[in-house]
Write an enzyme that holds these catalytic residues in place. Structure first.
Site, PDB file in Angstrom:
ATOM      1  N   SER A  19      -0.001  -1.572 -13.145  1.00 30.07           N
ATOM      2  CA  SER A  19       0.009  -2.320 -11.790  1.00 30.07           C
ATOM      3  C   SER A  19      -1.318  -1.443 -11.302  1.00 30.07           C
ATOM      4  O   SER A  19      -1.355  -0.413 -11.641  1.00 30.07           O
ATOM      5  CB  SER A  19       1.201  -2.459 -10.886  1.00 30.07           C
ATOM      6  OG  SER A  19       1.911  -1.171 -10.647  1.00 30.07           O
ATOM      7  N   ASP A 113       3.042   7.465   7.668  1.00 30.38           N
ATOM      8  CA  ASP A 113       2.808   8.893   8.054  1.00 30.38           C
ATOM      9  C   ASP A 113       2.584   8.530   9.608  1.00 30.38           C
ATOM     10  O   ASP A 113       2.128   7.786   9.942  1.00 30.38           O
ATOM     11  CB  ASP A 113       1.753   9.508   7.409  1.00 30.38           C
ATOM     12  CG  ASP A 113       1.984   9.790   5.884  1.00 30.38           C
ATOM     13  OD1 ASP A 113       3.025  10.661   5.790  1.00 30.38           O
ATOM     14  OD2 ASP A 113       1.374   9.768   5.131  1.00 30.38           O
ATOM     15  N   PHE A 223      -5.911  15.313  -1.020  1.00 27.75           N
ATOM     16  CA  PHE A 223      -4.765  14.282  -1.119  1.00 27.75           C
ATOM     17  C   PHE A 223      -3.608  15.077  -1.179  1.00 27.75           C
ATOM     18  O   PHE A 223      -2.475  15.001  -0.676  1.00 27.75           O
ATOM     19  CB  PHE A 223      -4.623  13.190  -1.862  1.00 27.75           C
ATOM     20  CG  PHE A 223      -5.979  12.121  -1.759  1.00 27.75           C
ATOM     21  CD1 PHE A 223      -6.414  11.903  -0.364  1.00 27.75           C
ATOM     22  CD2 PHE A 223      -6.447  11.521  -2.718  1.00 27.75           C
ATOM     23  CE1 PHE A 223      -7.455  11.149  -0.085  1.00 27.75           C
ATOM     24  CE2 PHE A 223      -7.423  10.352  -2.525  1.00 27.75           C
ATOM     25  CZ  PHE A 223      -8.018  10.270  -1.201  1.00 27.75           C
ATOM     26  N   HIS A 273       1.873   2.739 -12.578  1.00 28.17           N
ATOM     27  CA  HIS A 273       1.055   2.321 -11.352  1.00 28.17           C
ATOM     28  C   HIS A 273      -0.085   3.173 -11.302  1.00 28.17           C
ATOM     29  O   HIS A 273       0.191   4.278 -11.271  1.00 28.17           O
ATOM     30  CB  HIS A 273       2.089   2.298 -10.285  1.00 28.17           C
ATOM     31  CG  HIS A 273       1.379   1.804  -8.956  1.00 28.17           C
ATOM     32  ND1 HIS A 273       1.248   0.497  -8.681  1.00 28.17           N
ATOM     33  CD2 HIS A 273       0.866   2.419  -7.839  1.00 28.17           C
ATOM     34  CE1 HIS A 273       0.958   0.262  -7.490  1.00 28.17           C
ATOM     35  NE2 HIS A 273       0.623   1.424  -6.988  1.00 28.17           N
TER      36      HIS A 273
HETATM   37  P1  FAD Z   1      11.030   7.393   3.488  1.00 32.93           P
HETATM   38  O1  FAD Z   1      11.240   7.081   2.286  1.00 32.93           O
HETATM   39  O2  FAD Z   1      11.490   6.524   4.754  1.00 32.93           O
HETATM   40  O3  FAD Z   1      11.026   8.892   3.971  1.00 32.93           O
HETATM   41  C1  FAD Z   1      10.401   9.758   3.100  1.00 32.93           C
HETATM   42  C2  FAD Z   1      11.473  11.160   2.971  1.00 32.93           C
HETATM   43  O4  FAD Z   1      11.514  11.698   4.182  1.00 32.93           O
HETATM   44  C3  FAD Z   1      12.786  10.658   2.678  1.00 32.93           C
HETATM   45  O5  FAD Z   1      12.880  10.994   1.289  1.00 32.93           O
HETATM   46  C4  FAD Z   1      13.775  11.728   3.368  1.00 32.93           C
HETATM   47  O6  FAD Z   1      14.115  12.672   2.549  1.00 32.93           O
HETATM   48  C5  FAD Z   1      12.921  11.966   4.565  1.00 32.93           C
HETATM   49  N1  FAD Z   1      13.658  11.296   5.605  1.00 32.93           N
HETATM   50  C6  FAD Z   1      12.750  10.340   6.255  1.00 32.93           C
HETATM   51  N2  FAD Z   1      13.905   9.958   7.272  1.00 32.93           N
HETATM   52  C7  FAD Z   1      14.673  10.710   7.316  1.00 32.93           C
HETATM   53  C8  FAD Z   1      15.711  10.943   8.166  1.00 32.93           C
HETATM   54  N3  FAD Z   1      16.108  10.260   9.281  1.00 32.93           N
HETATM   55  N4  FAD Z   1      16.665  12.146   8.044  1.00 32.93           N
HETATM   56  C9  FAD Z   1      16.622  12.920   6.928  1.00 32.93           C
HETATM   57  N5  FAD Z   1      15.175  12.820   6.244  1.00 32.93           N
HETATM   58  C10 FAD Z   1      14.509  11.721   6.440  1.00 32.93           C
HETATM   59  N6  FAD Z   1       1.213   5.450   3.632  1.00 32.93           N
HETATM   60  C11 FAD Z   1       0.640   4.392   4.280  1.00 32.93           C
HETATM   61  O7  FAD Z   1       0.417   4.534   5.420  1.00 32.93           O
HETATM   62  N7  FAD Z   1       0.198   3.082   3.740  1.00 32.93           N
HETATM   63  C12 FAD Z   1       0.497   2.751   2.547  1.00 32.93           C
HETATM   64  O8  FAD Z   1      -0.006   1.842   2.201  1.00 32.93           O
HETATM   65  C13 FAD Z   1       1.063   3.657   1.671  1.00 32.93           C
HETATM   66  N8  FAD Z   1       1.326   3.409   0.306  1.00 32.93           N
HETATM   67  C14 FAD Z   1       2.321   4.455  -0.506  1.00 32.93           C
HETATM   68  C15 FAD Z   1       2.483   4.063  -1.558  1.00 32.93           C
HETATM   69  C16 FAD Z   1       3.430   4.854  -2.353  1.00 32.93           C
HETATM   70  C17 FAD Z   1       3.715   4.245  -3.916  1.00 32.93           C
HETATM   71  C18 FAD Z   1       3.693   6.082  -2.003  1.00 32.93           C
HETATM   72  C19 FAD Z   1       4.467   6.956  -2.869  1.00 32.93           C
HETATM   73  C20 FAD Z   1       3.342   6.284  -0.746  1.00 32.93           C
HETATM   74  C21 FAD Z   1       2.631   5.678   0.190  1.00 32.93           C
HETATM   75  N9  FAD Z   1       2.236   5.879   1.379  1.00 32.93           N
HETATM   76  C22 FAD Z   1       1.542   5.138   2.137  1.00 32.93           C
HETATM   77  C23 FAD Z   1       2.639   7.381   1.829  1.00 32.93           C
HETATM   78  C24 FAD Z   1       4.010   7.285   2.801  1.00 32.93           C
HETATM   79  O9  FAD Z   1       3.601   6.502   3.748  1.00 32.93           O
HETATM   80  C25 FAD Z   1       4.025   9.059   3.260  1.00 32.93           C
HETATM   81  O10 FAD Z   1       4.468   9.365   2.214  1.00 32.93           O
HETATM   82  C26 FAD Z   1       5.208   8.788   4.106  1.00 32.93           C
HETATM   83  O11 FAD Z   1       5.432  10.262   4.668  1.00 32.93           O
HETATM   84  C27 FAD Z   1       6.547   8.623   4.013  1.00 32.93           C
HETATM   85  O12 FAD Z   1       6.914   7.204   3.824  1.00 32.93           O
HETATM   86  P2  FAD Z   1       8.165   6.655   2.831  1.00 32.93           P
HETATM   87  O13 FAD Z   1       8.347   5.351   3.118  1.00 32.93           O
HETATM   88  O14 FAD Z   1       8.063   7.354   1.406  1.00 32.93           O
HETATM   89  O15 FAD Z   1       9.188   7.256   3.871  1.00 32.93           O
END
Ligand code: FAD
Length: 306
Positions: A19, A113, A223, A273
């Site tokens: 992908s 973020d 990055f 990916h």
């Molecule tokens: P989550 O999975 O919700 O949390 C990340 C980590 O933070 C968890 O593993 C957990 O340990 C910790 N955490 C979160 N909440 C809590 C809590 N309440 N208590 C304790 N620990 C907690 N960013 C963008 O802005 N746009 C995009 O399109 C984008 N695409 C991405 C695609 C991929 C494949 C990846 C890997 C990252 C991408 N990101 C993107 C980056 C991502 O948004 C960041 O890494 C962000 O900091 C975390 O988002 P997440 O969904 O992984 O968070």
């Protein structure tokens, strides 16, 4: 290293799937480059292509426009990334509805973020989804979507330990995620250990390695600093002195990415990916190497309606 003779299948007969991830372009010139990339990579018949979503919905319109164009002008399956940053639940639900209306069936669901940038403390919107797991739940409630989520082989920088990190991944799976895509990494042992940890925690969905071909080493370092990905010394050494030598840089980048992908195939990985950075050359070359070639029968461009 053994001799590879793949034809979209490994020597064990396993099928390889790829992908591609794009970001929404800001300018006409960037749009043109993205479209050249889509046109080049499309005939490789990726399982899907995805389009990122800027922090705080900053790319909402551009992400939507890009996804719509892919759906309308190509036969590709498009996944929309979506984040929870700076938006209440209603606003996020509205965006989900807009994507669904245009025919999107796949999402990459993320917390995102902080709008102030990576490293700032994350503060969820008071009326919003607080993390990726809650967004997955909202998507699963809303429709029969294919939902991918993030995974962090080196753990997310905000996770105090691997147990917390894996726990979050488990919550996302329990809420309906069917695939995890990893942050980029360069040490395959680290990836393998992470997958083992996840399996021990009862997570059985595919954890697809996110591969970042290094188009620009200095940019990749920025990055990596932002997302906590470790850059091994051996990797920095390989690119040393190539700042003003783009041709050799490109050749080294292809060799490095090919080595990583081939090693992962040897370890049994079948899905990849690619973070394309909206450039086709490196992902195309790596796909060629592993036997993923343009389909003769299928052109990327859909004939214009009569
Ligand atoms: P989550 O999975 O919700 O949390 C990340 C980590 O933070 C968890 O593993 C957990 O340990 C910790 N955490 C979160 N909440 C809590 C809590 N309440 N208590 C304790 N620990 C907690 N960013 C963008 O802005 N746009 C995009 O399109 C984008 N695409 C991405 C695609 C991929 C494949 C990846 C890997 C990252 C991408 N990101 C993107 C980056 C991502 O948004 C960041 O890494 C962000 O900091 C975390 O988002 P997440 O969904 O992984 O968070």
């Amino acid at each position: 290293m053994s001799q590879y003779r793949f034809s979209r299948r490994t020597e064990n007969g396993a099928k390889l799937r790829v992908s591609f991830e794009f970001f929404p372009p800001k300018t006409d010139a960037m749009e043109e480059r993205l479209w050249e990339t889509v046109t080049r990579l499309g005939p490789l018949e990726p399982a899907f292509v995805s389009v990122t979503y800027g922090a705080g919905g900053s790319t909402r319109e551009r992400t939507a426009r890009t996804v719509r164009r892919i759906l309308e002008e190509t036969p590709l399956t498009a996944a929309a990334h979506l984040t929870c940053v700076d938006a209440d639940r209603e606003a996020v639900d509205t965006v989900i509805g807009e994507f669904a209306e245009m025919g999107v069936k796949r999402f990459v669901a993320l917390r995102g973020d902080p709008a102030e940038g990576v490293g700032a403390a994350y503060r969820p919107h008071p009326g919003g989804y607080t993390n990726g797991a809650e967004l997955v739940e909202a998507l699963a409630r809303r429709g029969d979507f294919d939902i991918s989520v993030s995974a962090y082989p080196e753990k997310h920088p905000e996770s105090p330990d691997f147990a917390t990190d894996i726990e979050m991944l488990k919550r996302k799976v329990d809420n309906g995620a069917t695939r995890a895509i990893t942050q980029f990494f360069f040490d395959n042992d680290v990836y393998e250990r992470y997958v083992e940890r996840a399996r021990r925690a009862g997570i059985y969905i595919p954890i697809v390695p996110g591969i970042l071909p290094i188009h620009n080493f200095a940019q990749m370092m920025r990055f990596a600093g932002g997302c906590g990905a470790h850059v091994p010394a051996w990797l920095a050494e390989r690119f040393e002195g190539l700042e003003d030598d783009p041709v050799t840089h490109q050749l080294v980048a292809a060799a490095v990415a090919a080595e990583q992908v081939l090693d992962l195939i040897e370890r049994g990985v079948e899905d990849f990916h690619f973070y394309t950075m909206n450039r086709a050359d490196l992902p195309f070359a790596i796909c060629h190497l592993i036997g993923i070639r343009p389909s003769a029968e299928r052109s990327n461009a859909r004939p214009a309606a009569a």
